[in-house]
Design a protein around this motif. Structure first.
Motif, PDB file in Angstrom:
ATOM      1  N   ASP A 100       0.862  -1.178   0.000  1.00 33.95           N
ATOM      2  CA  ASP A 100       0.000   0.000   0.000  1.00 33.95           C
ATOM      3  C   ASP A 100       0.902   1.232   0.000  1.00 33.95           C
ATOM      4  OD1 ASP A 100      -1.728   2.084   0.489  1.00 33.95           O
ATOM      5  OD2 ASP A 100      -2.708   1.145   2.204  1.00 33.95           O
ATOM      6  N   PHE A 101       0.917   1.957  -1.107  1.00 36.21           N
ATOM      7  CA  PHE A 101       1.807   3.094  -1.235  1.00 36.21           C
ATOM      8  C   PHE A 101       1.386   4.278  -0.373  1.00 36.21           C
ATOM      9  CE2 PHE A 101       3.550   0.561  -4.461  1.00 36.21           C
ATOM     10  CZ  PHE A 101       4.732   1.111  -4.906  1.00 36.21           C
ATOM     11  N   LYS A 102       0.221   4.202   0.271  1.00 35.25           N
ATOM     12  CA  LYS A 102      -0.191   5.264   1.200  1.00 35.25           C
ATOM     13  C   LYS A 102       0.495   5.123   2.555  1.00 35.25           C
ATOM     14  CE  LYS A 102      -4.547   4.397   0.460  1.00 35.25           C
ATOM     15  NZ  LYS A 102      -5.988   4.369   0.636  1.00 35.25           N
ATOM     16  N   ARG A 103       0.989   3.926   2.830  1.00 37.47           N
ATOM     17  CA  ARG A 103       1.675   3.709   4.107  1.00 37.47           C
ATOM     18  C   ARG A 103       2.989   4.464   4.135  1.00 37.47           C
ATOM     19  NH1 ARG A 103       2.400  -2.490   4.496  1.00 37.47           N
ATOM     20  NH2 ARG A 103       3.531  -1.924   6.367  1.00 37.47           N
ATOM     21  N   ASN A 104       3.433   4.775   5.332  1.00 34.51           N
ATOM     22  CA  ASN A 104       4.737   5.385   5.512  1.00 34.51           C
ATOM     23  C   ASN A 104       5.534   4.474   6.430  1.00 34.51           C
ATOM     24  OD1 ASN A 104       6.942   6.981   6.610  1.00 34.51           O
ATOM     25  ND2 ASN A 104       5.943   8.713   5.605  1.00 34.51           N
ATOM     26  N   TRP A 105       6.495   3.774   5.846  1.00 34.63           N
ATOM     27  CA  TRP A 105       7.249   2.787   6.610  1.00 34.63           C
ATOM     28  C   TRP A 105       7.993   3.409   7.776  1.00 34.63           C
ATOM     29  CZ3 TRP A 105       9.869   0.082   1.850  1.00 34.63           C
ATOM     30  CH2 TRP A 105       8.897  -0.640   1.145  1.00 34.63           C
ATOM     31  N   VAL A 106       8.477   4.604   7.612  1.00 33.13           N
ATOM     32  CA  VAL A 106       9.226   5.263   8.684  1.00 33.13           C
ATOM     33  C   VAL A 106       8.329   5.454   9.902  1.00 33.13           C
ATOM     34  CG1 VAL A 106      10.423   7.376   9.353  1.00 33.13           C
ATOM     35  CG2 VAL A 106      10.810   6.378   7.097  1.00 33.13           C
ATOM     36  N   ARG A 107       7.119   5.927   9.680  1.00 29.50           N
ATOM     37  CA  ARG A 107       6.182   6.141  10.796  1.00 29.50           C
ATOM     38  C   ARG A 107       5.768   4.837  11.451  1.00 29.50           C
ATOM     39  NH1 ARG A 107       2.993  10.369   7.288  1.00 29.50           N
ATOM     40  NH2 ARG A 107       4.361  12.139   7.586  1.00 29.50           N
ATOM     41  N   GLU A 108       5.829   3.735  10.707  1.00 29.36           N
ATOM     42  CA  GLU A 108       5.488   2.414  11.255  1.00 29.36           C
ATOM     43  C   GLU A 108       6.682   1.737  11.914  1.00 29.36           C
ATOM     44  OE1 GLU A 108       3.504  -0.158   8.456  1.00 29.36           O
ATOM     45  OE2 GLU A 108       2.359   1.510   7.625  1.00 29.36           O
ATOM     46  N   GLY A 109       7.833   2.399  11.892  1.00 33.99           N
ATOM     47  CA  GLY A 109       9.025   1.816  12.489  1.00 33.99           C
ATOM     48  C   GLY A 109       9.688   0.762  11.615  1.00 33.99           C
ATOM     49  N   MET A 110       9.340   0.750  10.328  1.00 37.31           N
ATOM     50  CA  MET A 110       9.918  -0.227   9.408  1.00 37.31           C
ATOM     51  C   MET A 110      11.152   0.355   8.716  1.00 37.31           C
ATOM     52  SD  MET A 110       6.438  -1.675   7.617  1.00 37.31           S
ATOM     53  CE  MET A 110       7.310  -2.675   6.433  1.00 37.31           C
ATOM     54  N   GLU A 111      12.025  -0.524   8.298  1.00 33.83           N
ATOM     55  CA  GLU A 111      13.180  -0.146   7.498  1.00 33.83           C
ATOM     56  C   GLU A 111      13.002  -0.712   6.098  1.00 33.83           C
ATOM     57  OE1 GLU A 111      16.781  -1.224   9.439  1.00 33.83           O
ATOM     58  OE2 GLU A 111      16.339   0.000  11.210  1.00 33.83           O
ATOM     59  N   ILE A 112      13.894  -0.359   5.210  1.00 34.00           N
ATOM     60  CA  ILE A 112      13.788  -0.776   3.819  1.00 34.00           C
ATOM     61  C   ILE A 112      13.750  -2.314   3.684  1.00 34.00           C
ATOM     62  CG2 ILE A 112      16.282  -0.585   3.461  1.00 34.00           C
ATOM     63  CD1 ILE A 112      15.705   0.374   0.619  1.00 34.00           C
ATOM     64  N   ALA A 113      14.509  -3.015   4.500  1.00 37.22           N
ATOM     65  CA  ALA A 113      14.530  -4.475   4.440  1.00 37.22           C
ATOM     66  C   ALA A 113      13.188  -5.077   4.867  1.00 37.22           C
ATOM     67  CB  ALA A 113      15.651  -5.034   5.314  1.00 37.22           C
ATOM     68  N   ASP A 114      12.494  -4.419   5.790  1.00 40.57           N
ATOM     69  CA  ASP A 114      11.182  -4.905   6.229  1.00 40.57           C
ATOM     70  C   ASP A 114      10.162  -4.827   5.088  1.00 40.57           C
ATOM     71  OD1 ASP A 114      12.095  -5.255   8.924  1.00 40.57           O
ATOM     72  OD2 ASP A 114      11.810  -3.100   9.247  1.00 40.57           O
ATOM     73  N   GLY A 115      10.172  -3.703   4.363  1.00 35.42           N
ATOM     74  CA  GLY A 115       9.259  -3.553   3.230  1.00 35.42           C
ATOM     75  C   GLY A 115       9.562  -4.547   2.122  1.00 35.42           C
ATOM     76  N   PHE A 116      10.840  -4.794   1.894  1.00 33.53           N
ATOM     77  CA  PHE A 116      11.259  -5.776   0.910  1.00 33.53           C
ATOM     78  C   PHE A 116      10.716  -7.157   1.289  1.00 33.53           C
ATOM     79  CE2 PHE A 116      13.981  -8.824  -1.109  1.00 33.53           C
ATOM     80  CZ  PHE A 116      14.469  -8.243  -2.269  1.00 33.53           C
ATOM     81  N   ALA A 117      10.937  -7.559   2.534  1.00 35.76           N
ATOM     82  CA  ALA A 117      10.507  -8.886   2.989  1.00 35.76           C
ATOM     83  C   ALA A 117       8.990  -9.040   2.927  1.00 35.76           C
ATOM     84  CB  ALA A 117      11.001  -9.134   4.420  1.00 35.76           C
ATOM     85  N   GLU A 118       8.266  -8.009   3.339  1.00 34.87           N
ATOM     86  CA  GLU A 118       6.801  -8.060   3.298  1.00 34.87           C
ATOM     87  C   GLU A 118       6.302  -8.254   1.869  1.00 34.87           C
ATOM     88  OE1 GLU A 118       3.621  -4.593   3.621  1.00 34.87           O
ATOM     89  OE2 GLU A 118       4.509  -5.043   5.573  1.00 34.87           O
ATOM     90  N   THR A 119       6.902  -7.545   0.940  1.00 36.55           N
ATOM     91  CA  THR A 119       6.480  -7.625  -0.456  1.00 36.55           C
ATOM     92  C   THR A 119       6.864  -8.954  -1.078  1.00 36.55           C
ATOM     93  OG1 THR A 119       6.660  -5.245  -0.643  1.00 36.55           O
ATOM     94  CG2 THR A 119       6.645  -6.483  -2.696  1.00 36.55           C
ATOM     95  N   LEU A 120       8.053  -9.423  -0.796  1.00 30.40           N
ATOM     96  CA  LEU A 120       8.491 -10.710  -1.316  1.00 30.40           C
ATOM     97  C   LEU A 120       7.575 -11.826  -0.823  1.00 30.40           C
ATOM     98  CD1 LEU A 120      10.577 -12.346  -2.900  1.00 30.40           C
ATOM     99  CD2 LEU A 120      11.986 -12.382  -0.828  1.00 30.40           C
ATOM    100  N   THR A 121       7.277 -11.821   0.465  1.00 32.79           N
ATOM    101  CA  THR A 121       6.381 -12.832   1.038  1.00 32.79           C
ATOM    102  C   THR A 121       4.993 -12.745   0.417  1.00 32.79           C
ATOM    103  OG1 THR A 121       7.617 -12.825   3.113  1.00 32.79           O
ATOM    104  CG2 THR A 121       5.366 -13.677   3.191  1.00 32.79           C
ATOM    105  N   GLY A 122       4.470 -11.522   0.278  1.00 31.48           N
ATOM    106  CA  GLY A 122       3.149 -11.338  -0.324  1.00 31.48           C
ATOM    107  C   GLY A 122       3.089 -11.843  -1.753  1.00 31.48           C
ATOM    108  N   GLY A 123       4.145 -11.586  -2.532  1.00 30.44           N
ATOM    109  CA  GLY A 123       4.180 -12.046  -3.913  1.00 30.44           C
ATOM    110  C   GLY A 123       4.260 -13.553  -4.030  1.00 30.44           C
TER     111      GLY A 123
END
Length: 151
Positions: free
Chosen positions: A11-34
């Motif tokens: 969801d491109f409306k999310r802001n990973w920084v505000r959620e306490g996520m780092e770039i690797a977290d977003g990568f892993a979430e997307t890879l798993t989802g795919g």
């Protein structure tokens, strides 16, 4: 002929920084989802490609191909590469994956496009991208498609 098997998009409306996520977290979430969306396992993937615009400047991390194994140890040893081409980075990653598949070297590729520009402040982002108009923190997002040659 190369086919897109499916994919997943954060969801491109999310802001990973505000959620306490780092770039690797977003990568892993997307890879798993795919992988879940296409009902594939890490062992089904032969090669990985990441399209990203100046992740080394925005997030301090340029070795994004290594995030496959960081996300799931079953990717350890899988060849992976990062492709930089500004707004066309994701397209370049898809073209590289298609070339790998068309060559016969690999049968299935994971292609991940990763936006990391929320990892820094607006002024720092402007300096990193060479733009002056990036007025504040931006939202990060990520998309994955899986491509394969079907026989």
């Amino acid at each position: 002929m190369v086919y897109i098997l499916g994919g997943w998009q954060s969801d491109f409306k999310r802001n990973w920084v505000r959620e306490g996520m780092e770039i690797a977290d977003g990568f892993a979430e997307t890879l798993t989802g795919g992988l879940e969306a296409t009902e594939l396992e890490p062992g089904d993937i032969d090669v990985g490609h990441v399209g990203n615009f100046v992740g080394d400047l925005f997030a301090g991390q340029g070795m994004l191909g290594g995030f496959f194994a960081l996300s799931d140890q079953r990717f350890d040893g899988m060849p992976a590469s990062r492709h930089e081409g500004a707004c066309a980075s994701g397209s370049l990653a898809i073209l590289a994956a298609m070339a790998d598949i068309e060559s016969g070297r690999y049968g299935t590729a994971a292609v991940l496009g990763l936006g990391a520009d929320a990892q820094c402040s607006g002024p720092d982002g402007g300096r990193a991208s060479g733009c002056r108009g990036l007025g504040g923190p931006r939202v990060s997002g990520c998309a994955l498609c899986l491509a394969a040659r079907l026989f």
